[in-house]
Design a protein around this motif. Structure first.
Motif, PDB file in Angstrom:
ATOM      1  N   ALA A  36       0.872  -1.175   0.000  1.00  0.00           N
ATOM      2  CA  ALA A  36       0.000   0.000   0.000  1.00  0.00           C
ATOM      3  C   ALA A  36       0.910   1.226   0.000  1.00  0.00           C
ATOM      4  N   ILE A  37       0.942   1.955  -1.105  1.00  0.00           N
ATOM      5  CA  ILE A  37       1.879   3.071  -1.201  1.00  0.00           C
ATOM      6  C   ILE A  37       1.173   4.401  -0.968  1.00  0.00           C
ATOM      7  N   GLU A  38       1.958   5.393  -0.580  1.00  0.00           N
ATOM      8  CA  GLU A  38       1.439   6.750  -0.367  1.00  0.00           C
ATOM      9  C   GLU A  38       1.601   7.552  -1.664  1.00  0.00           C
ATOM     10  N   LEU A  39       0.596   8.301  -1.999  1.00  0.00           N
ATOM     11  CA  LEU A  39       0.670   9.199  -3.149  1.00  0.00           C
ATOM     12  C   LEU A  39       1.258  10.546  -2.714  1.00  0.00           C
ATOM     13  N   HIS A  40       1.636  11.376  -3.674  1.00  0.00           N
ATOM     14  CA  HIS A  40       2.314  12.645  -3.366  1.00  0.00           C
ATOM     15  C   HIS A  40       1.489  13.507  -2.401  1.00  0.00           C
ATOM     16  N   GLY A  41       2.176  13.996  -1.361  1.00  0.00           N
ATOM     17  CA  GLY A  41       1.526  14.892  -0.412  1.00  0.00           C
ATOM     18  C   GLY A  41       0.622  14.204   0.580  1.00  0.00           C
ATOM     19  N   HIS A  42       0.742  12.887   0.700  1.00  0.00           N
ATOM     20  CA  HIS A  42      -0.103  12.112   1.611  1.00  0.00           C
ATOM     21  C   HIS A  42       0.747  11.169   2.450  1.00  0.00           C
ATOM     22  N   GLY A  43       0.292  10.915   3.672  1.00  0.00           N
ATOM     23  CA  GLY A  43       1.030  10.027   4.545  1.00  0.00           C
ATOM     24  C   GLY A  43       2.446  10.528   4.770  1.00  0.00           C
ATOM     25  N   GLU A  44       3.408   9.637   4.548  1.00  0.00           N
ATOM     26  CA  GLU A  44       4.810   9.989   4.747  1.00  0.00           C
ATOM     27  C   GLU A  44       5.476  10.534   3.486  1.00  0.00           C
ATOM     28  N   ARG A  45       4.740  10.598   2.381  1.00  0.00           N
ATOM     29  CA  ARG A  45       5.362  11.053   1.132  1.00  0.00           C
ATOM     30  C   ARG A  45       5.246  12.573   0.984  1.00  0.00           C
ATOM     31  N   ALA A  46       6.342  13.191   0.585  1.00  0.00           N
ATOM     32  CA  ALA A  46       6.372  14.644   0.425  1.00  0.00           C
ATOM     33  C   ALA A  46       5.463  15.097  -0.710  1.00  0.00           C
ATOM     34  N   ALA A  47       5.118  16.367  -0.689  1.00  0.00           N
ATOM     35  CA  ALA A  47       4.297  16.951  -1.747  1.00  0.00           C
ATOM     36  C   ALA A  47       5.045  16.942  -3.073  1.00  0.00           C
ATOM     37  N   TRP A  48       4.304  17.014  -4.152  1.00  0.00           N
ATOM     38  CA  TRP A  48       4.882  17.051  -5.486  1.00  0.00           C
ATOM     39  C   TRP A  48       5.783  18.268  -5.637  1.00  0.00           C
ATOM     40  N   ARG A  49       7.016  18.052  -6.136  1.00  0.00           N
ATOM     41  CA  ARG A  49       7.988  19.131  -6.287  1.00  0.00           C
ATOM     42  C   ARG A  49       8.469  19.261  -7.727  1.00  0.00           C
ATOM     43  N   GLY A  50       7.769  18.674  -8.651  1.00  0.00           N
ATOM     44  CA  GLY A  50       8.199  18.718 -10.044  1.00  0.00           C
ATOM     45  C   GLY A  50       8.094  20.099 -10.662  1.00  0.00           C
ATOM     46  N   ASP A  51       8.792  20.299 -11.769  1.00  0.00           N
ATOM     47  CA  ASP A  51       8.752  21.584 -12.468  1.00  0.00           C
ATOM     48  C   ASP A  51       7.423  21.796 -13.186  1.00  0.00           C
ATOM     49  N   MET A  52       6.754  20.713 -13.540  1.00  0.00           N
ATOM     50  CA  MET A  52       5.478  20.777 -14.237  1.00  0.00           C
ATOM     51  C   MET A  52       4.346  20.385 -13.285  1.00  0.00           C
ATOM     52  N   PRO A  53       3.100  20.727 -13.625  1.00  0.00           N
ATOM     53  CA  PRO A  53       1.981  20.324 -12.761  1.00  0.00           C
ATOM     54  C   PRO A  53       1.902  18.809 -12.605  1.00  0.00           C
ATOM     55  N   LEU A  54       1.443  18.368 -11.462  1.00  0.00           N
ATOM     56  CA  LEU A  54       1.290  16.953 -11.177  1.00  0.00           C
ATOM     57  C   LEU A  54       0.311  16.311 -12.158  1.00  0.00           C
ATOM     58  N   THR A  55       0.625  15.089 -12.600  1.00  0.00           N
ATOM     59  CA  THR A  55      -0.253  14.328 -13.479  1.00  0.00           C
ATOM     60  C   THR A  55      -0.511  12.946 -12.889  1.00  0.00           C
ATOM     61  N   LEU A  56      -1.510  12.256 -13.421  1.00  0.00           N
ATOM     62  CA  LEU A  56      -1.745  10.878 -12.995  1.00  0.00           C
ATOM     63  C   LEU A  56      -0.546   9.997 -13.337  1.00  0.00           C
ATOM     64  N   ALA A  57       0.137  10.318 -14.429  1.00  0.00           N
ATOM     65  CA  ALA A  57       1.327   9.554 -14.807  1.00  0.00           C
ATOM     66  C   ALA A  57       2.424   9.698 -13.753  1.00  0.00           C
ATOM     67  N   ASP A  58       2.537  10.878 -13.163  1.00  0.00           N
ATOM     68  CA  ASP A  58       3.522  11.084 -12.094  1.00  0.00           C
ATOM     69  C   ASP A  58       3.193  10.220 -10.875  1.00  0.00           C
ATOM     70  N   GLU A  59       1.913  10.134 -10.552  1.00  0.00           N
ATOM     71  CA  GLU A  59       1.505   9.292  -9.431  1.00  0.00           C
ATOM     72  C   GLU A  59       1.747   7.819  -9.764  1.00  0.00           C
TER      73      GLU A  59
END
Length: 261
Positions: A36-59
């Motif tokens: 069971a993994i954490e998605l960006h910005g949830h649980g222990e995982r840091a928020a998305w820090r990419g140069d482009m907007p977050l996408t489902l592909a990034d998740e």
């Protein structure tokens, strides 16, 4: 020679965490390797820090190391996690063995659904969340989010600690809405997937996800579709026992069918 247990990946909903699957993990553990993994910005995982907007592909990319290590996985997702699960299947169709999703929120399908106006409800709640965050009122943004999915008054029924946890994740949730609105995955692409798929919804869900379930039933007739009674969009949390029973039933059948001779 001992056969390796099949691997299952669990993807949580927006404003939640991998902990939402604790009871399912316990149920699956004797027969499956469960992640069971954490998605960006949830649980222990840091928020998305990419140069482009977050996408489902990034998740979905968060699961790639597991795909490579296991060779193939069965994927379960709820709400936003369900949308990520379907994106992962489309990106890696030879490594995703089966997909089970409870009310995947592929809002792009509603945008393309010109015969129905339910997407306006989603746009309105997304706008309310953005306005609350812009004003620094994270709890107000969270109240809009929770009451939209669970009904008026649901937010006020939550304990203060739970409210604070959800409010802290609302900036990440805002990015979820943006990613879902921009996603181009459509029913034709989903229908082209060959792995077994089960789409589950609750009989008491909101209009938005009721319409999505109806679209998916029509456009993906070869998939399995189930409606579970007495529950809404948050069924995997509010009615975990009933939902888990249906998910495990499907998953066990797929694992047996795909097991090596």
């Amino acid at each position: 020679m001992k056969t390796q247990r099949p691997t299952t990946l669990l993807l949580h909903s927006s404003a939640s965490s991998a902990r939402q699957w604790d009871r399912l993990v316990e149920t699956l553990a004797p027969q499956f390797r469960v992640h069971a993994i954490e998605l960006h910005g949830h649980g222990e995982r840091a928020a998305w820090r990419g140069d482009m907007p977050l996408t489902l592909a990034d998740e979905a990319a968060l699961a790639v190391p597991l795909l490579e290590e296991a060779g193939g996985v069965h994927v379960i997702g709820h709400s936003y996690g369900g949308a990520v699960a379907l994106k992962l299947a489309a990106m890696h169709p030879t490594r995703v063995r089966s997909v089970v999703v409870y009310e995947p929120v592929l809002f792009r399908l509603l945008i393309d659904d010109t015969a129905h106006s339910s997407v306006q409800d989603v746009i309105a709640v997304a706008d309310s969340i953005r306005e609350g965050l812009a004003a620094g009122r994270t709890h107000l943004a969270a109240q809009c989010f929770v009451d939209f999915w669970s009904g008026a008054g649901a937010w006020n029924s939550l304990p203060a600690g739970k409210q604070a946890s959800i409010a802290a994740r609302m900036h990440a949730v805002r990015h979820h809405f943006d990613a879902l609105f921009d996603e181009r995955l459509n029913c034709a692409q989903l229908a082209a997937l060959s792995m077994p798929m089960l789409f589950v919804s609750g009989a008491r869900t909101v209009a938005v996800t009721r319409r999505l379930a109806a679209l998916l039933r029509v456009e993906l007739p070869d998939a399995e579709h189930a409606v579970l009674p007495a529950m809404g969009h948050m069924g995997p949390i509010t009615h975990a026992q009933e939902v888990n029973h249906r998910l495990v039933e499907f998953l066990q059948a797929q694992a047996e069918t795909l097991a090596p001779a």
